[in-house]
Design a protein around this motif. Sequence first.
Motif, mmCIF file in Angstrom:
data_model
loop_
_atom_site.group_PDB
_atom_site.id
_atom_site.type_symbol
_atom_site.label_atom_id
_atom_site.label_comp_id
_atom_site.label_asym_id
_atom_site.label_seq_id
_atom_site.Cartn_x
_atom_site.Cartn_y
_atom_site.Cartn_z
ATOM 1 N N GLY A 61 -1.025 18.439 15.389
ATOM 2 C CA GLY A 61 -0.659 19.267 14.472
ATOM 3 C C GLY A 61 0.338 18.230 13.629
ATOM 4 N N ILE A 62 0.351 17.077 14.056
ATOM 5 C CA ILE A 62 2.155 16.516 13.510
ATOM 6 C C ILE A 62 0.957 15.874 12.425
ATOM 7 N N ARG A 63 2.128 15.750 10.984
ATOM 8 C CA ARG A 63 1.696 15.773 9.733
ATOM 9 C C ARG A 63 1.482 14.211 9.498
ATOM 10 N N LEU A 64 0.590 14.249 8.706
ATOM 11 C CA LEU A 64 0.974 12.079 8.833
ATOM 12 C C LEU A 64 1.386 11.905 6.973
ATOM 13 N N ILE A 65 2.666 11.501 6.218
ATOM 14 C CA ILE A 65 2.310 10.732 5.102
ATOM 15 C C ILE A 65 3.129 9.834 5.116
ATOM 16 N N GLY A 66 3.578 9.167 3.478
ATOM 17 C CA GLY A 66 3.942 8.191 3.684
ATOM 18 C C GLY A 66 3.599 7.908 1.922
ATOM 19 N N PRO A 67 3.657 6.333 1.871
ATOM 20 C CA PRO A 67 3.993 5.770 0.429
ATOM 21 C C PRO A 67 2.926 5.938 0.073
ATOM 22 N N GLY A 68 2.331 5.413 -0.720
ATOM 23 C CA GLY A 68 0.412 5.404 -0.843
ATOM 24 C C GLY A 68 -0.507 4.319 -0.271
ATOM 25 N N ASP A 69 0.441 3.622 -0.060
ATOM 26 C CA ASP A 69 -0.595 2.597 1.150
ATOM 27 C C ASP A 69 -1.008 3.091 2.741
ATOM 28 N N ILE A 70 -0.347 4.551 2.835
ATOM 29 C CA ILE A 70 -0.978 4.762 4.014
ATOM 30 C C ILE A 70 -3.083 5.299 3.725
ATOM 31 N N THR A 71 -2.834 6.109 2.741
ATOM 32 C CA THR A 71 -4.158 6.028 2.138
ATOM 33 C C THR A 71 -4.848 5.131 0.793
ATOM 34 N N ASP A 72 -4.703 3.802 1.435
ATOM 35 C CA ASP A 72 -5.156 3.500 0.495
ATOM 36 C C ASP A 72 -6.140 3.304 -0.290
ATOM 37 N N ASP A 73 -6.682 3.326 -1.935
ATOM 38 C CA ASP A 73 -7.987 3.106 -2.525
ATOM 39 C C ASP A 73 -9.002 2.374 -1.746
ATOM 40 N N ASN A 74 -7.918 1.089 -1.508
ATOM 41 C CA ASN A 74 -8.835 -0.292 -1.028
ATOM 42 C C ASN A 74 -9.726 0.710 -0.238
ATOM 43 N N ASP A 75 -9.502 1.407 1.447
ATOM 44 C CA ASP A 75 -9.783 1.640 2.170
ATOM 45 C C ASP A 75 -10.081 2.214 2.744
ATOM 46 N N LEU A 76 -9.823 3.990 1.459
ATOM 47 C CA LEU A 76 -10.293 5.303 2.022
ATOM 48 C C LEU A 76 -11.323 5.574 1.934
ATOM 49 N N PRO A 77 -12.780 4.768 1.247
ATOM 50 C CA PRO A 77 -14.523 4.733 1.034
ATOM 51 C C PRO A 77 -14.610 4.868 2.698
ATOM 52 N N GLY A 78 -13.668 3.508 4.000
ATOM 53 C CA GLY A 78 -14.457 3.628 5.262
ATOM 54 C C GLY A 78 -13.194 4.141 6.055
ATOM 55 N N MET A 79 -12.362 5.210 5.806
ATOM 56 C CA MET A 79 -12.141 6.379 6.675
ATOM 57 C C MET A 79 -13.058 7.505 7.235
#
Length: 389
Positions: free
Chosen positions: A242-260
């Motif tokens: 229930g903890i919401r994850l937020i951040g600057p763009g780095d945390i959902t980096d387009d470089n890594d999103l396809p592997g998440m």
Amino acid sequence: MERWFLVTATAISVLLGAPPDAWAQDVVKIGLVHSMTGGLAPVGKQVMAGVRLYMQQHGDVVAGKKIEIILKDDTTVADMGKRLAQELIVNEKVHILGVGITPTAMAIAPLATEAKMPEVVMVSGTSAVTERSPYIVRTSFTLGQQSAVIAEWVVKNGSKKTVIVQSDWAPGAEATAVFTEAYTRAGGKILDTIKVPLANPDFAPFLQRAKDANPDTLFVFVPAQAGTFAKQFVERGLDKSGIRLIGPGDITDDNDLPGMSDAMIGVVTAGLYSASHNSPMNKVYVEAIKKANNGLRANFISVGGYDGMHLIYEALKKTGGRTDGDGLIAAMKGMAWESPRGPISIDPETRDIIQNIYIRKVENIGGELYNTEIATVEAVKDPTKAAKK
Ligand code: PHB
């Protein structure tokens, strides 16, 4: 004969208002110092993908001058970056520097000042970098731009208690400082600030400490490690806490999103660029980067390289190919153009970038994860510099 030539050459250069070596030079050398190996190698790969694409699309002759790129690898070590920049200036006789990560950009700043040479910052996200030399101009971003926007958004959307996880270096300190100021001003409370090592962090113990503080929100800045972070976030069960994850763009980096995993769906961040940004220019950009780099998805770092080259090309056009640092910097100040990320400009007062910051939400689109832009804050200046005024 030789004497006649010298006299004539000098006379012509006086007529044209240029020193003899300036009109004779037909190559403009750009020395790049990026992290091609070491901890931030994914950053070097992305920024160079942007640089190369710009040159592929716009050619290598500008204002009648051939553009020559000399790339050096700082191995993610600032001292190495400084030594290589010195070599580029003294031995290679480059005219313009293009640099990457914060520690290297800062280490090179005094050299740029001494040589009166433009230092185009294509990666660093630390506010203070542009203040280190009057010859620095930035085409990347600041952590503050994104952190201030997400802080206000998350308080408006019900967040009251946050734990911060930041990588322990200058951009991390800045993300924390700006987020903390904006979040507490909006009425939120910071429960804990956890610093993690920049290189090869094991996030597990830090995530446990964060969970134990019982926040409703986790603000995370870790560069080039979004994939590892997301994996450990899910392994610790934080996605179901229930903890919401937020951040600057780095945390959902387009470089890594396809592997998440799909556990990241719904994560909201504030970023300057999304591969899914809806513009004709960006569609061409994403496809071209993918094609030229073995399926690589363009990210927010790549556009810093692409736009850095645009800035250099357009400044050279304005100076008619002349490379003196003061002339180039004057040409760069106030320049505005369309980037794959949207409209951007160089603040003539600070030489820092002004750009839109987008609120984005991770969604599954056609079987792949993307940051979908859901709101736009237009023409954001670096808040750390704005606060000093
Ligand atoms: C930086 O060098 O300031 C930097 C590098 C990579 C990031 C963010 C900041 O993802």
